[in-house]
Design a protein around this motif. Sequence first.
Motif, PDB file in Angstrom:
ATOM      1  N   UNK A  30       3.821  31.518  25.349  1.00  0.00           N
ATOM      2  CA  UNK A  30       5.247  31.129  25.935  1.00  0.00           C
ATOM      3  C   UNK A  30       5.511  29.662  26.102  1.00  0.00           C
ATOM      4  N   UNK A  31       5.223  28.986  24.788  1.00  0.00           N
ATOM      5  CA  UNK A  31       5.578  27.527  24.585  1.00  0.00           C
ATOM      6  C   UNK A  31       6.364  27.437  23.503  1.00  0.00           C
ATOM      7  N   UNK A  32       7.495  26.389  23.543  1.00  0.00           N
ATOM      8  CA  UNK A  32       8.386  26.097  22.570  1.00  0.00           C
ATOM      9  C   UNK A  32       7.657  25.323  21.577  1.00  0.00           C
ATOM     10  N   UNK A  33       8.059  25.628  20.174  1.00  0.00           N
ATOM     11  CA  UNK A  33       7.611  25.036  18.831  1.00  0.00           C
ATOM     12  C   UNK A  33       6.175  25.500  18.189  1.00  0.00           C
ATOM     13  N   UNK A  34       5.695  26.756  18.985  1.00  0.00           N
ATOM     14  CA  UNK A  34       4.525  27.202  18.222  1.00  0.00           C
ATOM     15  C   UNK A  34       5.085  28.072  17.097  1.00  0.00           C
ATOM     16  N   UNK A  74       6.899  34.605   9.103  1.00  0.00           N
ATOM     17  CA  UNK A  74       6.734  33.333   9.718  1.00  0.00           C
ATOM     18  C   UNK A  74       7.698  33.264  11.058  1.00  0.00           C
ATOM     19  N   UNK A  75       6.817  32.866  12.074  1.00  0.00           N
ATOM     20  CA  UNK A  75       7.244  33.111  13.614  1.00  0.00           C
ATOM     21  C   UNK A  75       7.393  31.611  14.174  1.00  0.00           C
ATOM     22  N   UNK A  76       8.530  31.382  15.171  1.00  0.00           N
ATOM     23  CA  UNK A  76       8.970  30.138  15.745  1.00  0.00           C
ATOM     24  C   UNK A  76       9.386  30.535  17.093  1.00  0.00           C
ATOM     25  N   UNK A  77       8.438  29.860  18.146  1.00  0.00           N
ATOM     26  CA  UNK A  77       9.060  29.976  19.532  1.00  0.00           C
ATOM     27  C   UNK A  77      10.316  28.989  19.787  1.00  0.00           C
ATOM     28  N   UNK A  78      11.280  29.566  19.877  1.00  0.00           N
ATOM     29  CA  UNK A  78      12.616  28.742  20.050  1.00  0.00           C
ATOM     30  C   UNK A  78      12.804  28.316  21.521  1.00  0.00           C
ATOM     31  N   UNK A  79      12.316  29.147  22.588  1.00  0.00           N
ATOM     32  CA  UNK A  79      12.882  29.008  23.869  1.00  0.00           C
ATOM     33  C   UNK A  79      11.715  29.719  24.584  1.00  0.00           C
ATOM     34  N   UNK A  80      11.217  28.980  25.806  1.00  0.00           N
ATOM     35  CA  UNK A  80      10.109  29.518  26.494  1.00  0.00           C
ATOM     36  C   UNK A  80      10.382  29.065  27.986  1.00  0.00           C
ATOM     37  N   UNK A  81       9.928  30.220  28.915  1.00  0.00           N
ATOM     38  CA  UNK A  81       9.603  29.584  30.409  1.00  0.00           C
ATOM     39  C   UNK A  81       8.433  30.337  30.685  1.00  0.00           C
ATOM     40  N   UNK A  82       8.253  30.100  32.020  1.00  0.00           N
ATOM     41  CA  UNK A  82       6.815  30.787  32.667  1.00  0.00           C
ATOM     42  C   UNK A  82       6.985  32.298  32.695  1.00  0.00           C
ATOM     43  N   UNK A  83       8.050  32.930  32.207  1.00  0.00           N
ATOM     44  CA  UNK A  83       8.012  34.662  32.462  1.00  0.00           C
ATOM     45  C   UNK A  83       8.608  35.159  31.123  1.00  0.00           C
ATOM     46  N   UNK A  84       9.082  34.490  30.116  1.00  0.00           N
ATOM     47  CA  UNK A  84       9.709  34.697  28.913  1.00  0.00           C
ATOM     48  C   UNK A  84       9.473  33.824  27.742  1.00  0.00           C
ATOM     49  N   UNK A  85       9.609  34.385  26.476  1.00  0.00           N
ATOM     50  CA  UNK A  85       9.982  33.606  25.334  1.00  0.00           C
ATOM     51  C   UNK A  85      10.725  34.342  24.245  1.00  0.00           C
ATOM     52  N   UNK A  86      11.428  33.235  23.480  1.00  0.00           N
ATOM     53  CA  UNK A  86      12.168  33.811  22.397  1.00  0.00           C
ATOM     54  C   UNK A  86      11.392  33.328  21.258  1.00  0.00           C
ATOM     55  N   UNK A  87      11.667  34.352  20.088  1.00  0.00           N
ATOM     56  CA  UNK A  87      11.007  34.106  18.852  1.00  0.00           C
ATOM     57  C   UNK A  87      11.983  34.275  17.954  1.00  0.00           C
ATOM     58  N   UNK A  88      11.868  33.582  16.965  1.00  0.00           N
ATOM     59  CA  UNK A  88      12.782  33.562  15.506  1.00  0.00           C
ATOM     60  C   UNK A  88      11.635  33.906  14.603  1.00  0.00           C
ATOM     61  N   UNK A  89      11.882  35.164  13.639  1.00  0.00           N
ATOM     62  CA  UNK A  89      11.130  35.416  12.685  1.00  0.00           C
ATOM     63  C   UNK A  89      11.839  35.300  11.269  1.00  0.00           C
TER      64      UNK A  89
END
Length: 227
Positions: free
Chosen positions: A32-36, A54-69
């Motif tokens: 849950x870390x942006x830019x991973x 290829x996957x990219x974490x575009x948004x993250x917090x302590x309890x969720x994460x948003x990925x672009x694939x």
Amino acid sequence: MKNFKIIITCIFALILTNSITAQDNCSTFYPFEEAVTFQITNYSKNNRVAAITDFLVTDASSNFATFKSFLRDKDGEVLNEATFTMSCENDGIVVDMESLLNPQLLDNYRDFETEISGTKIVIPNNLHVGQELPDATMTMLVDMSGINLRMEVSMTDRTVVDRETITTSAGTFDCFVIGYTNTINMVMNRTTTAKQWISKGVGMVKQEDYNRRGRVTSSSLLTDFHR
């Protein structure tokens, strides 16, 4: 069907990827870390490259994460782009089975009434050999002006079956091995079995899909990971 199977493999890989260091969030098996960024390469039964995601974490917090694939074929042509949001629940990660659907598939039925239901995929924060994991199912019903289309996807018999050391181009990893049965019913019923090798600090390192005779029909490897 082939691209849909690749997408399922990649998203299961996505929800199993974890962080290299401890994080101040509710997830052990997910960064849950942006830019991973990380990459999963899919291979055919002849061990030829079938697709790369290829996957990219575009948004993250302590309890969720948003990925672009970005799913590409062996020549680099983009086959699919998608966004997925994962969250934590009951000391683990959960994701709706609906997230496995190819957005292009849903777009094909945008002019019809569609109903999607099912259960969530659960990845506990702690794994051990012999552990049984919950099944996950999804049903999509499409009313095409009186003609009903039904698609069912299920992931069953999920069990942590072993621990093994696996080496890929990304390194050498101590892995838990999760076995399961995957069934897709859309006009025709297709049932296969699979194993996933996942490692703390890396996530899914390898996956193999098998036919009824136990022969490998496709495989996937973690080929890149950066934070």
